[in-house]
Design an enzyme around this catalytic site. Structure first.
Site, PDB file in Angstrom:
ATOM      1  CD  GLU A   1      -0.377   1.096   3.536  1.00 18.34           C
ATOM      2  OE1 GLU A   1      -0.364   2.113   2.898  1.00 18.34           O
ATOM      3  OE2 GLU A   1      -0.208   0.979   4.739  1.00 18.34           O
TER       4      GLU A   1
ATOM      5  CB  CYS B   1       8.563  -2.399  -3.514  1.00 20.40           C
ATOM      6  SG  CYS B   1       9.460  -1.048  -4.296  1.00 20.40           S
TER       7      CYS B   1
ATOM      8  CG  HIS C   1       9.912  -3.644  -7.710  1.00 22.75           C
ATOM      9  ND1 HIS C   1       8.918  -3.387  -6.542  1.00 22.75           N
ATOM     10  CD2 HIS C   1       9.962  -4.947  -7.570  1.00 22.75           C
ATOM     11  CE1 HIS C   1       8.759  -4.527  -6.215  1.00 22.75           C
ATOM     12  NE2 HIS C   1       9.277  -5.450  -6.712  1.00 22.75           N
TER      13      HIS C   1
ATOM     14  NE  ARG D   1      -1.684  -6.303  13.947  1.00 21.17           N
ATOM     15  CZ  ARG D   1      -0.847  -7.312  14.018  1.00 21.17           C
ATOM     16  NH1 ARG D   1       0.204  -7.540  15.090  1.00 21.17           N
ATOM     17  NH2 ARG D   1      -1.446  -8.568  13.359  1.00 21.17           N
TER      18      ARG D   1
ATOM     19  CG  ASP E   1       9.173  -8.525  -5.562  1.00 21.76           C
ATOM     20  OD1 ASP E   1       8.701  -7.803  -4.238  1.00 21.76           O
ATOM     21  OD2 ASP E   1       8.857  -8.412  -6.322  1.00 21.76           O
TER      22      ASP E   1
END
Length: 289
Positions: A38, A68, A107, A63, A122
């Site tokens: 997210e 990435c 990424h 939490r 990943d």
């Protein structure tokens, strides 16, 4: 910061005896089932940092999920604490609208070596392209998982990850057409050049601030499930069931009103945001990923 709290966060209840492939597969799978991909911090007025302790506090203690740079940096630290040999790598995401790989390494992924064999781990690509288990770093080998068949190919030192999915079943015609184009999809390319956290600092800043960035134009939250994945992109909630019928993946879409967004985040992603986020989903032709 301690690994036991991370294990509790992802619901990993297995006994850890050695840094082997079986344990790596289990921890990898539990992470993608438990921690969302997210970018909601961008749309909550929060700054995303690459400081490891801040990431740990956000994802493990708070939490939350993350993108990435956060998830795979945290995962790299966890694996090293567990005794694995880990190298961070940078990859260039394929931009389907431009038909080319990004110019920037936007990424972060991890290479893990176990008994002389290398794997790509990943835990934070999200949605369609998310691998559930580490991929053996070998060229030209089909590696089937429930999401589809993944294949790594190498040429002149550059590796490309491709995913081949199933026939999509979706009653939303416009979305169904987009899915047809994703059945066989290049995900990202990378080299085996080791990268440090500093390598991603400028890119991270660009992606969370530039009006050209995909992530400033779309609020995204996605989480893998035992049967597929769920995602909230702007106001569109998507549920996917892989192999719903033989050779078919089911896609169901629903528009979510503003006053129900927080409930969806809580019920479907177990996310409780301290700061209210503003959903966004700008359909531009060329976003930089």
């Amino acid at each position: 910061m301690n690994v036991e709290s991370y294990f509790e966060r992802i619901g990993f209840k297995g006994r850890f005896h050695k840094a082997d492939l079986e344990t790596l597969r289990s921890v990898h799978m539990q992470h993608v089932l438990s921690i969302p991909f997210e970018n909601l911090s961008i749309h909550c007025g929060e700054v995303i940092t690459l400081d490891l302790e801040s990431i740990y506090n956000k994802i493990v203690v708070g939490r939350r999920g993350g993108w990435c740079f956060e998830n795979n940096l945290l995962f790299s630290w966890v694996l090293k604490e567990m005794g694995y040999s880990v190298t961070m790598l940078g990859s260039r995401v394929f931009n389907s609208s431009k038909g080319e790989f990004s110019q920037m390494e936007s990424h972060l992924i991890n290479k893990v070596v176990i008994d002389g064999t290398a794997y790509i781990a990943d835990v934070s690509y999200g949605t369609f392209g998310q691998i559930w288990h580490p991929l053996e770093l070998i060229s030209g080998k089909d590696q089937p998982q429930l999401p589809g068949v993944f294949r790594l190919t190498e040429e002149s030192g550059t590796w490309i990850l491709v995913k081949t999915g199933r026939e999509p079943l979706c009653h939303d015609e416009s979305f169904a057409k987009k899915l047809q184009d994703k059945q066989s999809k290049q995900i990202y390319s990378f080299t085996l050049t080791p990268r440090s956290v500093d390598h991603f600092l400028e890119t991270s800043q660009f992606l969370q601030t530039s009006p050209e960035s995909l992530y400033t134009n779309k609020s995204i939250c996605s989480l893998q499930t035992l049967t597929g994945f769920s995602a909230l992109v702007g106001w569109t909630y998507i549920e996917v069931i892989y192999n719903y019928q033989d050779g078919v993946d089911l896609f169901e879409l629903k528009n979510i009103p503003n006053d129900e967004i927080d409930n969806v985040l809580k019920e479907k992603f177990s996310l409780f945001l301290k700061n209210r986020h503003t959903p966004i989903n700008i359909q531009a032709k060329h976003h930089t990923e």
